[in-house]
Each structure stands twice: as C-alpha cells, then as structure tokens.
Design a protein around this motif. Structure first.
Motif, PDB file in Angstrom:
ATOM      1  N   ASP A 103      31.157  41.888  65.480  1.00 13.10           N
ATOM      2  CA  ASP A 103      31.429  43.324  65.357  1.00 13.10           C
ATOM      3  C   ASP A 103      30.482  43.961  64.343  1.00 13.10           C
ATOM      4  O   ASP A 103      29.949  45.059  64.571  1.00 13.10           O
ATOM      5  CB  ASP A 103      32.880  43.552  64.927  1.00 13.10           C
ATOM      6  CG  ASP A 103      33.858  43.488  66.088  1.00 13.10           C
ATOM      7  OD1 ASP A 103      33.458  43.798  67.227  1.00 13.10           O
ATOM      8  OD2 ASP A 103      35.026  43.133  65.860  1.00 13.10           O
ATOM      9  N   GLU A 112      27.712  50.578  70.289  1.00 16.81           N
ATOM     10  CA  GLU A 112      29.144  50.703  70.513  1.00 16.81           C
ATOM     11  C   GLU A 112      29.637  49.561  71.396  1.00 16.81           C
ATOM     12  O   GLU A 112      30.725  49.017  71.189  1.00 16.81           O
ATOM     13  CB  GLU A 112      29.459  52.053  71.158  1.00 16.81           C
ATOM     14  CG  GLU A 112      29.220  53.244  70.240  1.00 16.81           C
ATOM     15  CD  GLU A 112      29.660  54.549  70.873  1.00 16.81           C
ATOM     16  OE1 GLU A 112      30.258  54.506  71.981  1.00 16.81           O
ATOM     17  OE2 GLU A 112      29.403  55.597  70.275  1.00 16.81           O
ATOM     18  N   SER A 113      28.837  49.212  72.381  1.00 14.03           N
ATOM     19  CA  SER A 113      29.159  48.095  73.265  1.00 14.03           C
ATOM     20  C   SER A 113      27.853  47.510  73.784  1.00 14.03           C
ATOM     21  O   SER A 113      26.799  48.142  73.691  1.00 14.03           O
ATOM     22  CB  SER A 113      30.056  48.524  74.423  1.00 14.03           C
ATOM     23  OG  SER A 113      29.372  49.431  75.267  1.00 14.03           O
ATOM     24  N   SER A 133      37.608  41.579  71.287  1.00 11.32           N
ATOM     25  CA  SER A 133      37.028  42.927  71.223  1.00 11.32           C
ATOM     26  C   SER A 133      36.534  43.348  72.608  1.00 11.32           C
ATOM     27  O   SER A 133      35.342  43.568  72.816  1.00 11.32           O
ATOM     28  CB  SER A 133      35.870  42.963  70.209  1.00 11.32           C
ATOM     29  OG  SER A 133      36.320  42.672  68.908  1.00 11.32           O
ATOM     30  N   PRO A 134      37.449  43.458  73.569  1.00 13.09           N
ATOM     31  CA  PRO A 134      37.016  43.713  74.953  1.00 13.09           C
ATOM     32  C   PRO A 134      36.281  45.034  75.133  1.00 13.09           C
ATOM     33  O   PRO A 134      35.440  45.154  76.031  1.00 13.09           O
ATOM     34  CB  PRO A 134      38.339  43.702  75.737  1.00 13.09           C
ATOM     35  CG  PRO A 134      39.396  43.997  74.715  1.00 13.09           C
ATOM     36  CD  PRO A 134      38.911  43.368  73.453  1.00 13.09           C
ATOM     37  N   ASP A 135      36.573  46.017  74.297  1.00 14.55           N
ATOM     38  CA  ASP A 135      35.906  47.306  74.441  1.00 14.55           C
ATOM     39  C   ASP A 135      34.428  47.250  74.071  1.00 14.55           C
ATOM     40  O   ASP A 135      33.656  48.143  74.448  1.00 14.55           O
ATOM     41  CB  ASP A 135      36.597  48.360  73.563  1.00 14.55           C
ATOM     42  CG  ASP A 135      37.987  48.704  74.065  1.00 14.55           C
ATOM     43  OD1 ASP A 135      38.279  48.392  75.238  1.00 14.55           O
ATOM     44  OD2 ASP A 135      38.779  49.261  73.286  1.00 14.55           O
ATOM     45  N   ARG A 136      34.024  46.198  73.357  1.00 15.89           N
ATOM     46  CA  ARG A 136      32.628  46.101  72.915  1.00 15.89           C
ATOM     47  C   ARG A 136      31.784  45.241  73.843  1.00 15.89           C
ATOM     48  O   ARG A 136      30.556  45.203  73.707  1.00 15.89           O
ATOM     49  CB  ARG A 136      32.568  45.552  71.490  1.00 15.89           C
ATOM     50  CG  ARG A 136      33.423  46.329  70.504  1.00 15.89           C
ATOM     51  CD  ARG A 136      32.918  46.250  69.100  1.00 15.89           C
ATOM     52  NE  ARG A 136      31.786  47.142  68.890  1.00 15.89           N
ATOM     53  CZ  ARG A 136      31.300  47.451  67.673  1.00 15.89           C
ATOM     54  NH1 ARG A 136      31.859  46.941  66.591  1.00 15.89           N
ATOM     55  NH2 ARG A 136      30.270  48.264  67.550  1.00 15.89           N
ATOM     56  N   ALA A 138      30.632  44.757  77.511  1.00 20.38           N
ATOM     57  CA  ALA A 138      30.584  45.414  78.816  1.00 20.38           C
ATOM     58  C   ALA A 138      30.446  44.417  79.957  1.00 20.38           C
ATOM     59  O   ALA A 138      31.020  44.606  81.038  1.00 20.38           O
ATOM     60  CB  ALA A 138      29.418  46.399  78.848  1.00 20.38           C
ATOM     61  N   ALA A 219      38.883  40.875  80.005  1.00 18.29           N
ATOM     62  CA  ALA A 219      38.603  42.173  80.629  1.00 18.29           C
ATOM     63  C   ALA A 219      37.200  42.314  81.216  1.00 18.29           C
ATOM     64  O   ALA A 219      37.046  42.845  82.323  1.00 18.29           O
ATOM     65  CB  ALA A 219      38.856  43.292  79.607  1.00 18.29           C
ATOM     66  N   PRO A 220      36.133  41.905  80.525  1.00 16.54           N
ATOM     67  CA  PRO A 220      34.795  42.185  81.055  1.00 16.54           C
ATOM     68  C   PRO A 220      34.499  41.402  82.327  1.00 16.54           C
ATOM     69  O   PRO A 220      34.898  40.233  82.455  1.00 16.54           O
ATOM     70  CB  PRO A 220      33.869  41.727  79.912  1.00 16.54           C
ATOM     71  CG  PRO A 220      34.729  41.626  78.704  1.00 16.54           C
ATOM     72  CD  PRO A 220      36.079  41.255  79.195  1.00 16.54           C
TER      73      PRO A 220
END
Length: 291
Positions: A103, A112-113, A133-136, A138, A219-220
C-alpha cells in the motif's frame, strides 16, 4: 545498502537488458526504501511486478519490454531480499506488514490502483495483498505461485535444503541446474542467481495458504500461469484447487517452462497472453514520480 561486489556487478549486467528508457526510483515506505525499475508511457495503465524469493526485479526485463508497450511497468526489489531495496524503520514480520508495504509503495508511486503480477513467493505476496486491498488490485497475474493453492513438493524442498541452510553460489548453481533440467538460460541471469547467495538477507515473511473461503472472495480478475515442468509443486493440483474456489479465474500452462526459468525465459506467447489479459483494464497511472 549492503554492497557485495560480485552481486552488484551481476545485478548491473542483468539490469542492462532492460529497455534504454527505463528509469530507477527509490520509493520511501515505513519499512524502508524500495528500489523500483520503471518503463513504459508515464500515463499508461500501471502494472507492478514482484519477483520470487531470493530473486530481484531485474529478471522481469523481457516481461517489462512487452508490457511496456501498453502499460507503465514498475518492478520492485523485495525489501530484505537480494537487490537494492534498503530495509529501515518498521521490520516486515507478518503478511499484514507485506500488504502495508505494498500500500505504501502504491502511494509512493502515486497509484490509486494497479495490476499486480508476481512470480513464486512474489505471487504469494500479490495474492494476499489482493485479498486484503481488493480496491487497489485491478488485475492479478500469478506466475507459478508457491504456497498459494498447494504446498511445495517434497523433492523440491529436499533439494533446496542445503542452499537454504548455508547458501553459496555453487549450491545456488546446482539447485538451478536441477530444477530447470539444464534448460538454456541467460548467462548473466544465471550468474546473478548464483551471486544472490552472497547477499545478506532478512528472514522472509511466511504464513499459511489462504483459506478456501478467503479465495472465494477474491475480487480481481485473475490469470494463473503454471510452468509446465515446474518442480516446485504439482501444477495439476495447484490448478485444480484454484479452479475450485477462485472466481473470475483464467488458468493456462506456460509451455516448456520450469519454476525457475520464469520470469526471464517466459515464452513470447505467454508474454502476449499477459499483455492481452491486462489490456482488458484501461485504468490510468497518475504517477507522483514522473520518471
């Protein structure tokens, strides 16, 4: 940073294989300065590359040359491993620390990602980070990941034991020759792999494999690439376990590859496969360091 003459010269020899426009950054984090090689258009979608344990970011040169056509590539030396990252501040002791380091590295690069690609131990780190940190993350590319979906092969661990207990260049050379079956490899990269035994390193952060319930929440979109002749593990078991629990998963075999011929000897068709997978994400790389 620790300086070992033979290792440093070997590092520079492999680094010279990167494209001429490559830039080099030292990114501060709470765990120390992370050395990063950057290539590709500064405003292109970013991808971060993590090497395997005991390796360096330099070995991604062929991958960087291909991905750098359409992406901004960032290849990082792991803190505490051979390379030019310098530990300092907080020690890396847990999986949560590794995710915190990534991070901070994202932040230091102004991202950001990003797509995240790792090999071996670096893939294990990347997988854990994507879970935390799935939001980071892609897109996730796992290149013959170890201890991610199945354990190491017993024969692999037995062969590696002398090198792990008392590393020497000769033992590194013997182990690489065994695992790769004598496959032709870049001479400068082989020398760097051997010289890594001379580099003072920290105890690596280890931990369990992610649990199936965790992996079901990954998630990704994920590309799992398994070396056809890997001796690190049973690739069929790795593929079956991943396919049973990971959503949004694509799995392919890297033809002719072993665990340690990757990433420097990644076949051209596999490089194109990674590039095509990443092109499906059109994020932007707004970098604080316009390197």
């Amino acid at each position: 940073m620790p300086e070992v003459t033979g290792f440093s010269a070997a590092y520079d020899a492999v680094l010279a294989k990167w494209p001429a426009a490559t830039a080099h950054l030292d990114v501060p984090t709470p765990f120390g300065a992370t050395h990063v090689h950057c290539y590709g258009p500064a405003d292109a979608p970013p991808v971060l590359l993590l090497p395997g344990g005991g390796a360096t970011a330099t070995g991604w040169y062929g991958v960087a040359a291909e991905l750098g056509r359409t992406h901004r590539v960032h290849a990082a030396d792991l803190i505490g491993d051979p390379g030019r990252s310098v530990p300092g501040g907080r020690p890396l002791r847990t999986v949560e620390d590794l995710s915190g380091w990534l991070d901070a590295l994202y932040d230091g690069l102004g991202l950001e990602s990003a797509a995240l690609c790792g090999h071996s131990y670096g893939a294990w780190i990347a997988l854990h980070h994507a879970l935390r940190s799935p939001d980071r993350v892609a897109r996730l590319v796992l290149l013959d990941p170890t201890n991610a979906f199945a354990g190491f092969g017993a024969r692999y661990l037995l062969r590696a034991l002398p090198m792990l207990l008392r590393p020497t260049p000769e033992r590194n050379r013997a182990f690489l020759a065994w695992e790769t079956g004598g496959a032709p490899l870049d001479a400068e990269w082989r020398e760097l792999d051997a010289r890594a035994a001379e580099f003072p390193t920290a105890r690596p952060v280890t931990g369990p494999r992610p649990k199936p319930d965790e992996l079901r929440r990954l998630a990704p979109p994920t590309l799992l690439l398994l070396a056809e002749h890997s001796r690190a593990h049973d690739v069929r078991k790795v593929a079956a376990r991943a396919q049973a629990v990971v959503p949004h998963l694509e799995t392919e075999t890297v033809p002719g590859a072993t665990h340690h011929t990757l990433p420097p000897a990644t076949p051209p068709e596999t490089l194109r496969r990674i590039a095509a997978f990443l092109k499906s994400w059109r994020g932007t790389g707004l970098e604080a360091h316009r390197a």
